[in-house]
Motif scaffolding. Structure first.
Motif, mmCIF file in Angstrom:
data_model
loop_
_atom_site.group_PDB
_atom_site.id
_atom_site.type_symbol
_atom_site.label_atom_id
_atom_site.label_comp_id
_atom_site.label_asym_id
_atom_site.label_seq_id
_atom_site.Cartn_x
_atom_site.Cartn_y
_atom_site.Cartn_z
ATOM 1 N N PHE A 159 0.847 -1.204 0.000
ATOM 2 C CA PHE A 159 0.000 0.000 0.000
ATOM 3 C C PHE A 159 0.881 1.252 0.000
ATOM 4 O O PHE A 159 0.719 2.145 -0.840
ATOM 5 C CB PHE A 159 -0.893 -0.039 1.247
ATOM 6 N N VAL A 160 1.815 1.294 0.914
ATOM 7 C CA VAL A 160 2.651 2.498 1.038
ATOM 8 C C VAL A 160 3.583 2.631 -0.174
ATOM 9 O O VAL A 160 3.818 3.737 -0.672
ATOM 10 C CB VAL A 160 3.409 2.480 2.388
ATOM 11 N N ASP A 161 4.067 1.497 -0.688
ATOM 12 C CA ASP A 161 4.900 1.542 -1.907
ATOM 13 C C ASP A 161 4.158 2.226 -3.057
ATOM 14 O O ASP A 161 4.763 2.921 -3.875
ATOM 15 C CB ASP A 161 5.279 0.117 -2.354
ATOM 16 N N THR A 162 2.861 2.005 -3.136
ATOM 17 C CA THR A 162 2.077 2.598 -4.223
ATOM 18 C C THR A 162 2.129 4.127 -4.154
ATOM 19 O O THR A 162 2.183 4.803 -5.180
ATOM 20 C CB THR A 162 0.608 2.119 -4.155
ATOM 21 N N PHE A 163 2.132 4.663 -2.944
ATOM 22 C CA PHE A 163 2.242 6.127 -2.793
ATOM 23 C C PHE A 163 3.662 6.585 -3.137
ATOM 24 O O PHE A 163 3.851 7.606 -3.807
ATOM 25 C CB PHE A 163 1.895 6.549 -1.353
ATOM 26 N N ILE A 164 4.647 5.823 -2.661
ATOM 27 C CA ILE A 164 6.048 6.225 -2.913
ATOM 28 C C ILE A 164 6.309 6.300 -4.424
ATOM 29 O O ILE A 164 6.986 7.197 -4.908
ATOM 30 C CB ILE A 164 7.032 5.216 -2.263
ATOM 31 N N ASP A 165 5.751 5.344 -5.158
ATOM 32 C CA ASP A 165 6.061 5.251 -6.594
ATOM 33 C C ASP A 165 5.108 6.042 -7.478
ATOM 34 O O ASP A 165 5.235 6.009 -8.703
ATOM 35 C CB ASP A 165 6.022 3.768 -7.036
ATOM 36 N N PHE A 166 4.140 6.718 -6.889
ATOM 37 C CA PHE A 166 3.135 7.377 -7.735
ATOM 38 C C PHE A 166 3.801 8.460 -8.593
ATOM 39 O O PHE A 166 4.455 9.370 -8.076
ATOM 40 C CB PHE A 166 2.016 7.982 -6.870
ATOM 41 N N THR B 89 -0.219 9.687 8.167
ATOM 42 C CA THR B 89 1.200 9.411 7.884
ATOM 43 C C THR B 89 1.493 9.449 6.385
ATOM 44 O O THR B 89 2.527 9.947 5.975
ATOM 45 C CB THR B 89 1.609 8.038 8.440
ATOM 46 N N THR B 90 0.561 8.927 5.571
ATOM 47 C CA THR B 90 0.814 8.897 4.120
ATOM 48 C C THR B 90 0.837 10.311 3.510
ATOM 49 O O THR B 90 1.343 10.493 2.403
ATOM 50 C CB THR B 90 -0.248 8.036 3.389
ATOM 51 N N LEU B 91 0.321 11.302 4.250
ATOM 52 C CA LEU B 91 0.338 12.676 3.711
ATOM 53 C C LEU B 91 1.767 13.146 3.442
ATOM 54 O O LEU B 91 1.998 13.971 2.550
ATOM 55 C CB LEU B 91 -0.348 13.650 4.680
ATOM 56 N N SER C 47 0.853 5.236 20.049
ATOM 57 C CA SER C 47 1.169 4.677 21.370
ATOM 58 C C SER C 47 -0.110 4.272 22.099
ATOM 59 O O SER C 47 -0.140 3.246 22.780
ATOM 60 C CB SER C 47 1.958 5.689 22.201
ATOM 61 N N HIS C 48 -1.172 5.060 21.925
ATOM 62 C CA HIS C 48 -2.447 4.725 22.574
ATOM 63 C C HIS C 48 -2.956 3.365 22.104
ATOM 64 O O HIS C 48 -3.710 2.692 22.798
ATOM 65 C CB HIS C 48 -3.517 5.775 22.258
ATOM 66 N N LEU C 49 -2.573 2.997 20.900
ATOM 67 C CA LEU C 49 -3.067 1.746 20.318
ATOM 68 C C LEU C 49 -2.011 0.635 20.386
ATOM 69 O O LEU C 49 -2.191 -0.434 19.798
ATOM 70 C CB LEU C 49 -3.463 1.977 18.849
ATOM 71 N N GLY C 50 -0.908 0.899 21.072
ATOM 72 C CA GLY C 50 0.163 -0.101 21.170
ATOM 73 C C GLY C 50 0.877 -0.296 19.838
ATOM 74 O O GLY C 50 1.445 -1.359 19.582
ATOM 75 N N LEU C 51 0.837 0.735 18.983
ATOM 76 C CA LEU C 51 1.397 0.594 17.629
ATOM 77 C C LEU C 51 2.691 1.405 17.470
ATOM 78 O O LEU C 51 3.205 1.974 18.436
ATOM 79 C CB LEU C 51 0.364 1.074 16.598
ATOM 80 N N SER C 52 3.178 1.468 16.272
ATOM 81 C CA SER C 52 4.332 2.306 15.934
ATOM 82 C C SER C 52 4.043 2.908 14.552
ATOM 83 O O SER C 52 3.149 2.429 13.843
ATOM 84 C CB SER C 52 5.613 1.458 15.927
ATOM 85 N N PRO C 53 4.798 3.942 14.154
ATOM 86 C CA PRO C 53 4.446 4.651 12.915
ATOM 87 C C PRO C 53 4.580 3.812 11.643
ATOM 88 O O PRO C 53 5.406 2.904 11.583
ATOM 89 C CB PRO C 53 5.452 5.811 12.853
ATOM 90 N N GLU C 54 3.774 4.162 10.659
ATOM 91 C CA GLU C 54 3.881 3.568 9.304
ATOM 92 C C GLU C 54 3.814 4.687 8.274
ATOM 93 O O GLU C 54 3.877 5.852 8.634
ATOM 94 C CB GLU C 54 2.821 2.494 9.027
ATOM 95 N N GLY C 55 3.635 4.308 7.015
ATOM 96 C CA GLY C 55 3.479 5.307 5.946
ATOM 97 C C GLY C 55 4.735 6.139 5.732
ATOM 98 O O GLY C 55 4.681 7.226 5.171
ATOM 99 N N THR D 45 9.641 10.715 7.160
ATOM 100 C CA THR D 45 9.186 11.987 6.555
ATOM 101 C C THR D 45 8.819 13.040 7.618
ATOM 102 O O THR D 45 9.098 14.219 7.423
ATOM 103 C CB THR D 45 7.967 11.770 5.625
ATOM 104 N N PHE D 46 8.193 12.628 8.711
ATOM 105 C CA PHE D 46 7.741 13.629 9.682
ATOM 106 C C PHE D 46 8.908 14.381 10.335
ATOM 107 O O PHE D 46 8.888 15.613 10.375
ATOM 108 C CB PHE D 46 6.806 13.001 10.730
#
Ligand SMILES: CCCCC/C=C/CC(=O)SCCNC(=O)CCNC(=O)[C@H](O)C(C)(C)COP(=O)(O)OP(=O)(O)OC[C@H]1O[C@@H](n2cnc3c(N)ncnc32)[C@H](O)[C@@H]1OP(=O)(O)O
Length: 396
Positions: free
Chosen positions: A229-236, A254-256, A275-283, A288-289
């Motif tokens: 999914f994220v590769d599709t944005f990178i290569d657009f 994040t994809t923005l 962090s609230h969701l026990g996750l880590s960043p993607e996109g 980029t941020f």
């Protein structure tokens, strides 16, 4: 000459009244189509040349010039003709189109030619069934509305009752729509949301659909899908614009960082509660941020889950410009329509030049983030947060 041109043009579009440019550019295209063929990918290229002759609908001067330029670039390389005089309108238009391709490699030009013809063939089939002049819906998607008009392909998230949360099927549809948009004849592509939200991010119910291989298998499949999914944005390849009509959460924020411009209503907010969701960043946001807003501000968003207003996001460089909600749609679309009239090849090439240096890095970051998340999804922290939301015990 006019007689020959007229005959050739009638093959294309029997009843059309042709402008001088159409009369001259189309026969020259025909002439070149029978020219020297390429060695590599000869079949695809030759098929495309034949397909051009079979198009039911005249694709218009702009597209014909594009085909001409790509053909010349693919067969002869960069423009090698002296620039025609300023009053030689037709040859000058052709020269300009070819010259605009700069040093585009022959193989890329050949591929672009094949892609363009293929998009013309499919759009000529679908448009022969559609309403002329209407905001054309391109393909049926369950969770998106995709339309093309005025050189702009608009991909609209369409699950307003779920705040445009992105389900597994919707990830697949977004990838398909972006791939189609990358090949269609639009100049720019816009992503937006239907209803009051831009998107509430990943649909938390995605994690409840556990395959026979169990949760580990689910995490593995999700990591693969996320990476694609994220590769599709990178290569657009063309300008990709986000029209953020309302709050954005998680992966829709994040994809923005991979878009070329982000226009936001002043009602939009930007929230990455990983962090609230026990996750880590993607996109690619872990890369980029900090680059866009500096590491300290990125930490507040990505680690502490600070929600930004549209104006704050703009001050930090994530958003290009903020508009009052009352005039948002009107102002943004007026601007986008003007941008869509800029020369297509020039915009594509500029994007390539701007993004090229980062591409490899972004793909590596995406791979790393997806693999870290694959483990996070199996953690107690993440499973508890997801269960709490789904059992309606918590909200952001
Ligand atoms: C799988 C591979 C890729 C994974 C990539 C990972 C990405 C990470 C992220 O994106 S993290 C972000 C995840 N998103 C959230 O945590 C948002 C959760 N939603 C909320 O907190 C709230 O719904 C809200 C703040 C977005 C909106 O609140 P509000 O009160 O205005 O509206 P409702 O809660 O009543 O929403 C209407 C119905 O929509 C359902 N819904 C909304 N968002 C989601 C979502 N992200 N996932 C699943 N369902 C969602 C909500 O439950 C309501 O449903 P109901 O009418 O049946 O109650």
């Amino acid at each position: 000459m006019a007689g020959v041109a007229g005959r050739l043009a009638r093959n294309w579009c029997r009843s059309a009244v042709l402008s001088p440019l159409q009369v001259f550019s189309f026969p020259s295209l025909q002439l070149h189509l029978s020219g020297t063929a390429m060695r590599a990918s000869q079949d695809d290229f030759e098929n495309a040349m034949n397909q051009v002759k079979l198009l039911k609908k005249d694709p218009g001067n702009e597209v014909k010039l594009k085909l001409y330029a790509l053909y010349k670039q693919a067969t002869e390389g960069p423009c090698n003709m002296p620039k025609p005089g300023v009053f030689d309108f037709i040859n000058k238009a052709k020269w300009d189109a070819w010259n605009a391709l700069g040093s585009l490699p022959k193989e890329t030009a050949r591929q672009n030619y094949v892609d363009l013809v293929s998009s013309l063939s499919s759009s000529s089939e679908s448009s022969s069934q559609g309403k002329p002049g209407a905001d054309r819906e391109q393909q049926e998607y369950e969770n998106l509305v995709v339309t093309s008009e005025d050189g702009i392909t608009k991909i609209m998230f369409n699950r307003p009752t779920r705040k445009n949360a992105i389900s597994t099927q919707m990830y697949q549809e977004i990838m398909l729509a972006l791939k189609a948009a990358s090949k269609d004849d639009s100049t720019i592509t816009v992503v937006t949301g239907n209803g009051d939200y831009y998107s509430s991010g990943n649909d938390l119910a995605n994690f409840t659909d556990i395959p026979p291989g169990g949760v580990e298998e689910k995490a593995k499949q999700s990591a693969i899908m996320l990476r694609d999914f994220v590769d599709t944005f990178i290569d657009f390849p063309k300008p990709l614009i986000a029209v953020v009509n309302g709050p954005a959460v998680g992966i829709s924020v994040t994809t923005l960082g991979l878009f070329d411009a982000v226009y936001a209503s002043d009602k939009a907010t930007f929230h990455t509660p990983f962090s609230h969701l026990g996750l880590s960043p993607e996109g690619c946001a872990s890369y980029t941020f900090p680059k866009i807003m500096g590491p300290a501000k990125a930490t507040e968003m990505l680690i502490f889950g600070k929600k930004l207003t549209a104006r704050e996001a703009c001050a930090q460089g994530l958003v290009t410009e903020v508009f009052p909600d009352s005039t948002f749609q009107k102002e943004v679309w007026t601007r986008l329509k003007a941008y869509s009239k800029l020369p297509q090849n020039s915009m594509r090439i500029s994007k390539q030049v701007i993004r090229k240096i980062e591409k490899e890095k972004l793909h590596a970051v995406n791979a790393e983030e997806s693999s870290v998340l694959q483990k996070r999804w199996l953690s107690d922290e993440c499973m508890n947060a997801t269960m709490n939301f789904l059992s309606k015990r918590s909200k952001l």
